[in-house]
Design an enzyme around this catalytic site. Structure first.
Site, PDB file in Angstrom:
ATOM      1  N   HIS A 306       0.436  -1.024  -0.334  1.00 11.64           N
ATOM      2  CA  HIS A 306       0.146   0.222  -0.213  1.00 11.64           C
ATOM      3  C   HIS A 306       1.242   0.958   0.016  1.00 11.64           C
ATOM      4  O   HIS A 306       0.800   2.500  -0.671  1.00 11.64           O
ATOM      5  CB  HIS A 306      -0.802  -0.247   1.716  1.00 11.64           C
ATOM      6  CG  HIS A 306      -1.833   1.222   1.276  1.00 11.64           C
ATOM      7  ND1 HIS A 306      -3.202   0.635   1.229  1.00 11.64           N
ATOM      8  CD2 HIS A 306      -0.851   2.022   2.261  1.00 11.64           C
ATOM      9  CE1 HIS A 306      -3.783   2.116   1.921  1.00 11.64           C
ATOM     10  NE2 HIS A 306      -2.861   3.338   2.173  1.00 11.64           N
ATOM     11  N   GLU A 307       1.846   1.104   1.339  1.00 11.44           N
ATOM     12  CA  GLU A 307       2.966   2.598   0.951  1.00 11.44           C
ATOM     13  C   GLU A 307       3.352   2.678  -0.614  1.00 11.44           C
ATOM     14  O   GLU A 307       3.883   3.327  -1.046  1.00 11.44           O
ATOM     15  CB  GLU A 307       3.604   2.491   2.591  1.00 11.44           C
ATOM     16  CG  GLU A 307       2.698   2.277   3.519  1.00 11.44           C
ATOM     17  CD  GLU A 307       1.834   3.504   3.671  1.00 11.44           C
ATOM     18  OE1 GLU A 307       1.769   4.719   3.212  1.00 11.44           O
ATOM     19  OE2 GLU A 307       0.521   3.243   4.336  1.00 11.44           O
ATOM     20  N   HIS A 310       1.744   4.814  -2.368  1.00 13.21           N
ATOM     21  CA  HIS A 310       1.522   5.276  -2.644  1.00 13.21           C
ATOM     22  C   HIS A 310       2.814   6.596  -3.138  1.00 13.21           C
ATOM     23  O   HIS A 310       2.599   6.658  -4.179  1.00 13.21           O
ATOM     24  CB  HIS A 310       1.717   6.504  -0.775  1.00 13.21           C
ATOM     25  CG  HIS A 310      -0.014   6.120  -0.798  1.00 13.21           C
ATOM     26  ND1 HIS A 310      -1.309   6.281  -1.442  1.00 13.21           N
ATOM     27  CD2 HIS A 310      -0.134   5.481   0.530  1.00 13.21           C
ATOM     28  CE1 HIS A 310      -2.069   5.835  -0.724  1.00 13.21           C
ATOM     29  NE2 HIS A 310      -1.631   5.477   0.633  1.00 13.21           N
ATOM     30  N   HIS A 316      -6.180   6.763  -2.998  1.00  7.17           N
ATOM     31  CA  HIS A 316      -6.834   5.779  -2.162  1.00  7.17           C
ATOM     32  C   HIS A 316      -8.348   5.606  -2.956  1.00  7.17           C
ATOM     33  O   HIS A 316      -8.669   6.955  -3.817  1.00  7.17           O
ATOM     34  CB  HIS A 316      -7.466   6.173  -0.752  1.00  7.17           C
ATOM     35  CG  HIS A 316      -6.798   6.327   0.262  1.00  7.17           C
ATOM     36  ND1 HIS A 316      -5.924   7.044   1.416  1.00  7.17           N
ATOM     37  CD2 HIS A 316      -5.471   5.481   0.652  1.00  7.17           C
ATOM     38  CE1 HIS A 316      -5.105   7.466   2.294  1.00  7.17           C
ATOM     39  NE2 HIS A 316      -5.229   6.059   1.560  1.00  7.17           N
TER      40      HIS A 316
END
Length: 1191
Positions: A306-307, A310, A316
């Site tokens: 997830h990070e 980003h 999101h």
């Protein structure tokens, strides 16, 4: 915490949302220069309108913050400070230094120093709650904010709240209250200094879940260097980081390279710290950016991925602009200060790329995330069966990977410029790591995603009690018939399925029938925690609407409580067991009863084409609509392939609206047809407050566009004429479309398929055949890279009329006037409309989709949101804009102001300009008045004129952004100018300005007209004055002209009346062009009879005014038959009496004889004479000193 791609802290989060939006608007100014003065042109960012999430409360909308609370908090937190630390001073200096100095400062900025800056704005980094850290752009904005606070006495929130405009194009169509988003438009007033700094808008906008990339330096290049800080002293932590980077490498074209010291180049630093947070996208060319992973809480595979997502640019999922069609946000239930985490991007910031919303995304929050109470639902799936599907952290979803590959890897496969591939089945796409096969969603495998994914029974669990079920197999294809059958997961109910099992079943009914299935008996899967609200460990998934789209997932002890009926004749069941978490609960599995049922015979179209809408206010809804995977009210949902428009069924009505299930629509039909193409009733469209019938409206199963748009070829290229719009001409015998366009230079251009495997452009000049072989019969879907003239072309659907090549924008006033002028058609489409570039290259005209029901044509310095002019209109091309009210941004008062003077019109640059112009005005710049002659060539797409004297030129000037008159073409020195970019100088409507020796002043009398020399008089009578009498009298027109004006010769042949261009005067002298003259008039008028008084005469030693001198045109006046002379006394009394005309003419004048005496009146020697001899000499006459034609 996210706001347009950046994160803000938890303390005063809503406040930060407001004042960052305010600062963006305040400091987005643009400095535009001319040689006479400098003008600051404020340019706002589009995103001054921030839309807050809302909660339905008894049919009304409640804002997340009360207006008074916001203003009170703003005044409390934004206090001007008398002193700043040395750090703050250094920070402010850095943003006014070079780019390299700024980067050096930001790179050297430590967390402690950043904390000090945040505290200067009453904020603390310790309160960060999200997973995205401050980006480079946000730090710069923070510094600018602090600088503004230092120079401001007060920053005030206006508090105005305006409803979203629906442009009179949509209306409620069911009896429910329409809930609209209400944007708060912030203003800052009473700022001391005029902010002349240019603030670029935030670069990192999103494209679906990816940041929108406009410049190459905002895009990662691979491999990306990464550094793992020594803070991760456990080797296993480092291994987990490397393993999850490998996950990205295994599924995308991204690659990473580990370095063992931080570098001053783009890259990623993994750091042990507080919370799980990351930068968003690439933010620097000269520094590595941090991903903070707190031990041990952040070391789950999904969290690390997830990070990393980003850092690579993903944002999101629930921030997508279409999220309101998929989730409902309850702001009143969100943790105080955390509402900003649920603010969605608008359509201008974010594009979905026609990839559907992904409930399974690793970037999607769970339904209870950041709730103000344990277990409180703050986000609810509108398709309720997906509620527990949201929030998984097992790892990247298929669509997470797909969108990244579409953005970064589309040209990875040689010979292709897209990963779309029609041969891929079940939502698959070309694999950028193996271009000959498709990448498939879980459940499918094979080169073209045509086979079921092989199943795996997993690892044997610890047995409590073993029980065997004979028909329990892990995966396979099963036939459904009218009799009920059972499907059991392996080991059901005891000992249950094995850990790490992945089982995929395909249930098939005969064509024309559907599969019906229901879970019965005990149901349970292992969970990460007891009664988890997220299916993030093991789950049961059922795909019944689209086998290539994730279905709803069920887990723990909550199985589905309804029967599912497939849309087609197939249904997929997936059982997935993971090893990321330590499971809790039993692995009982499921029991499914299924059968085939009678279908209704309706197979929804994959795509629909809407056309023949008569209402001009709704024509923009025409186009191709693609079927989405999830139905609404058991009927298919379609989305426009460009516009954020949905076609869905609600309460017995098919609607075209902005939100699935919404009550507002622009077109509707009362019908319960199974799909919209089956509707037989007459559609209606909304027009200026009324619903009108659309008897010609056509909605058919079709994905062939009625027009296509080609771009990519240089306009100066030999093949530049191929660019632009093509209309569908016919379908060939093989079902492929044939498109045509007409050109002025190369005749008709045809695009058609030849030999069933190639495409061809054919014109009078060229035949260009595609270098590749393809079976794709839709040119807008050709995946191959096609180069013409070494330029890669792009073909896309277009739903508008053929646009003008050139648009002239006029009527923009005051602070935005520099945006007037000529705009040229350029490049590919943007939001389905053509894009125009200003002749200076500094401004763009384009169509922007800002929000639900909010659409504008913009004029701005870029296409990233910095605009100065806008008009609310949905026209497909700017020349069809019907709105009469435009808006100009006032950067001083930070508000939009309406005007009714702006227009955007087609212009023909091939028009032949006037050969000559005539300019007149007041006394200022008189030397530059007169006749101007067209020169060969042009400047800035406009004609150039030279003054008759040769000393001045009239041209369009970039220095003044308009027409100028100066000594050199294109020069920066000029004596007159007008800030008006009319194509021709005689079409200028603005007021000219003249240089008076000190500065420029308005001259309302200055006019420019086409010069067509008036028909000159054949004869002019010039007189009378006691001086220069010999040069008075009758003048005759000469056959030649001089300086574009007529020439006259005196009746006695001794003098000429002519115009001198060098001096700008009419002269009377002994020869044409001489400077030795006796009479002159300082004027540039085209004919002498148009000249008023006074003329100047030379009286021997000096010049004096002759107020009685005048030139009169003689146009065949008839002489009087009889004259009466009176007034003579004494010896001259004999001259009194009546005179009758004779038949004799002397010197072009009639003669007369006294009726009772032997006296004659005749003209001779330049005088009227009375004497005893007709035509005698003056010695025998008493003379009447006069030059008149008639006595």
């Amino acid at each position: 915490m996210m706001l347009t791609g950046i994160m803000i802290p938890t303390l005063s989060k809503m406040l930060y949302l407001i004042y960052f939006a305010t600062i963006i608007a305040a400091i987005n100014t643009e400095k535009l220069q001319d040689d006479s003065k400098s003008e600051v042109e404020p340019t706002p960012n589009l995103y001054t309108n921030i839309t807050f999430g809302e909660e339905m409360v008894n049919g009304t909308a409640t804002l997340a913050k009360d207006e008074d609370d916001i203003e009170k908090a703003l005044k409390t937190n934004l206090q001007s400070k008398e002193e700043y630390s040395q750090l703050l001073e250094k920070a402010i200096n850095s943003i006014h230094s070079s780019e390299s100095d700024l980067d050096d400062f930001l790179n050297a900025l430590s967390d402690l120093e950043l904390k000090e800056l945040l505290e200067a704005a009453n904020e603390s980094k310790e309160n960060y709650d999200g997973d995205i850290d401050l980006s480079r752009e946000q730090i710069i904005k923070l510094i600018r904010l602090l600088e503004l606070l230092e120079s401001s006495k007060e920053i005030k929130l206006s508090g105005s709240i305006n409803n979203v405009e629906m442009h009179s194009q949509e209306e409620k169509v069911v009896e429910e209250e329409l809930v609209e988003h209400k944007p708060i438009e912030n203003k800052m007033k009473e700022i001391k200094q005029k902010h002349e700094r240019v603030q670029d808008p935030a670069k990192h906008r999103v494209k679906r879940k990816m940041l929108r990339r406009f410049k190459s330096n905002e895009t990662w290049t691979f491999p990306i260097n990464y550094y793992i800080s020594p803070g991760f002293f456990f080797s296993n932590a480092k291994k987990l980081i490397r393993d999850n980077l490998q996950v990205w490498e295994d599924q995308t074209c991204a690659s990473f390279n580990e370095v063992f010291l931080p570098t001053k180049s783009p890259g990623i630093i993994f750091k042990n710290g507080k919370g799980c947070n990351s930068i968003t996208g690439k933010t620097s060319e000269v520094a590595m950016r941090e991903i903070v992973l707190e031990l041990p809480n952040c070391f789950l595979p999904g969290t690390i991925q997830h990070e990393i997502g980003h850092a690579l640019g993903l944002v999101h999922e629930h921030a997508r602009p279409d999220r309101d069609s998929y989730v409902t946000i309850y702001n009143s239930r969100i943790l105080p200060g955390a509402n900003v985490n649920y603010v969605s991007f608008n359509w201008f910031e974010s594009l979905t790329e026609n990839v559907e919303y992904d409930y399974t995304s690793a970037m999607q929050y769970g339904g209870t995330h950041m709730g103000n109470r344990e277990g409180t639902v703050v986000m609810k799936a509108k398709f309720e069966e997906y509620q527990k599907t949201m929030g998984q952290r097992m790892g990247l979803s298929f669509l997470d990977v797909k969108i990244f590959n579409y953005q970064y890897c589309r040209e990875r496969c040689p010979g292709y410029d897209t990963l779309e591939w029609s041969e891929c089945q079940h939502g698959g796409y070309r694999n950028p790591l193996n271009c000959s096969v498709c990448r498939c969603i879980d459940g499918w495998s094979g080169a073209k995603c045509e086979n079921l994914e092989p199943s795996s029974e997993g690892v044997t669990p610890h047995l409590r009690k073993r029980q065997t079920i004979s028909n329990a197999v892990c995966g396979g294809t099963f036939s459904a018939d009218p009799s009920s059958k059972s499907l059991l997961s392996p080991g059901y109910p005891l000992p249950g399925y094995k850990r790490h099992a992945t089982c995929t079943w395909l249930l098939q009914a005969p064509f024309g029938r559907r599969v019906s299935a229901r879970v019965v008996g005990d149901f349970e899967t292992a969970c990460s925690v007891v009664n988890s609200t997220i299916c993030d460990h093991d789950w049961f998934e059922i795909r019944y609407t689209n086998l290539g789209y994730p279905g709803p997932r069920f887990c723990c002890t909550e199985g589905p409580n309804k029967a599912f009926v497939s849309i087609g004749n197939e249904m997929m069941i997936i059982l997935k067991s993971n090893n990321v978490f330590v499971g809790k609960g039993k692995r009982t599995g499921f029991k499914l009863e299924y059968s085939s049922i009678e279908g209704d015979g309706v197979v929804p179209c994959k795509a629909l084409k809407l056309k023949n809408v008569d209402n001009s206010q709704q024509k923009w809804r025409q186009g191709i609509y693609k079927k989405l995977s999830i139905p609404w009210n058991s009927k298919p949902v379609y989305k426009h392939i460009i516009e954020p428009l949905f076609l869905y069924h609600r309460s017995g009505t098919w609607l075209f609206g902005a939100v699935v299930g919404g009550v507002s629509a622009g077109m509707k039909v009362l019908s319960n047809a199974a799909s919209p193409d089956k509707v037989t009733e007459t559609w209606k469209s909304f027009s200026s407050g009324n619903w009108i019938s659309e008897p010609r409206l056509s909605l058919t199963c079709d994905d062939i566009c009625d027009s296509i748009w080609l771009s990519g070829i240089s306009k100066q290229s030999t093949y530049g004429y191929l660019n632009g719009a093509y209309a569908l001409f016919q379908m060939d015998n093989n079902g492929a479309p044939v498109y045509k366009k007409r050109t002025s230079s190369n005749g008709d251009v045809t695009l058609s398929m030849i030999g069933r495997n190639k495409w061809q452009f054919k014109s009078d000049s060229h035949t260009l055949v595609s270098p590749f072989i393809t079976t794709e019969t839709n040119p807008a879907k050709i995946p191959n890279a096609w180069l013409i003239g070494n330029k890669k072309i792009k073909i896309e659907c277009y739903f508008g009329t053929i646009p003008c090549d050139s648009i002239l924008v006029t009527g923009i006033k005051n602070y935005q006037s520099l945006r007037n002028g000529l705009y040229f058609l350029e490049g590919s489409l943007f939001n389905g409309r053509p894009v125009y570039t200003h002749e200076t290259g500094k401004h763009f005209m384009y169509y922007g989709i800002f929000g639900e029901g909010i659409r504008y044509w913009f004029i701005g310095r870029d296409m990233k949101g910095s605009v100065g002019v806008r008009v609310s209109d949905t026209a497909m091309v700017p020349e069809n804009i019907m709105a009469d009210t435009w808006e100009l941004f006032d950067g001083i008062n930070l508000q939009w102001k309406t005007v009714k003077t702006v227009s955007a019109d087609c212009v023909n640059l091939d028009i032949t300009p006037c050969q000559k112009l005539f300019i007149s005005g007041s006394a200022l710049q008189r030397a530059r008045q007169g006749v101007y002659v067209l020169r060969a060539g042009s400047l800035n797409h406009r004609p150039v004129y030279m003054h008759e004297s040769g000393d001045s030129f009239l041209y369009i000037s970039s220095n003044v952004d308009g027409w100028a008159i100066g000594p050199a073409i294109g020069g920066s020195s000029f004596g007159a100018y007008v800030r008006d970019r009319a194509i021709l100088p005689y079409d200028v409507t603005s007021t000219w300005k003249m240089f008076n020796g000190f500065g420029f002043v308005d001259d309302s009398k200055w006019t420019v007209v086409c010069f067509k020399a008036p028909t000159p008089c054949a004869k002019i009578l010039f007189g009378s004055s006691p001086s220069q009498t010999a040069r008075q009298g009758l003048y005759f027109l000469e056959p030649k002209t001089f300086n574009h004006r007529p020439v006259y010769k005196h009746e006695f042949g001794d003098d000429y009346m002519f115009y001198s261009a060098s001096s700008g005067m009419w002269f009377i002298g002994s020869s044409i062009g001489t400077s030795l003259v006796g009479i002159y008039r300082n004027t540039r008028l085209p004919t002498p009879q148009a000249i008023g008084t006074p003329w100047s005469v030379f009286a021997g030693r000096s010049w004096s005014l002759a107020p009685t001198l005048k030139a009169k045109c003689i146009t065949g006046r008839t002489s009087c038959r009889r004259l009466l002379v009176s007034g003579f006394g004494g010896t001259r009394a004999q001259f009194n009496g009546q005179y009758a005309i004779t038949g004799s003419v002397f010197n072009y004048r009639a003669s007369y004889k006294h009726t009772s005496r032997r006296l004659y009146m005749y003209y001779k020697f330049g005088h009227w004479l009375i004497g005893t001899i007709l035509n005698g000499n003056s010695a025998s006459s008493d003379l009447l000193i006069d030059k008149m034609l008639f006595p």
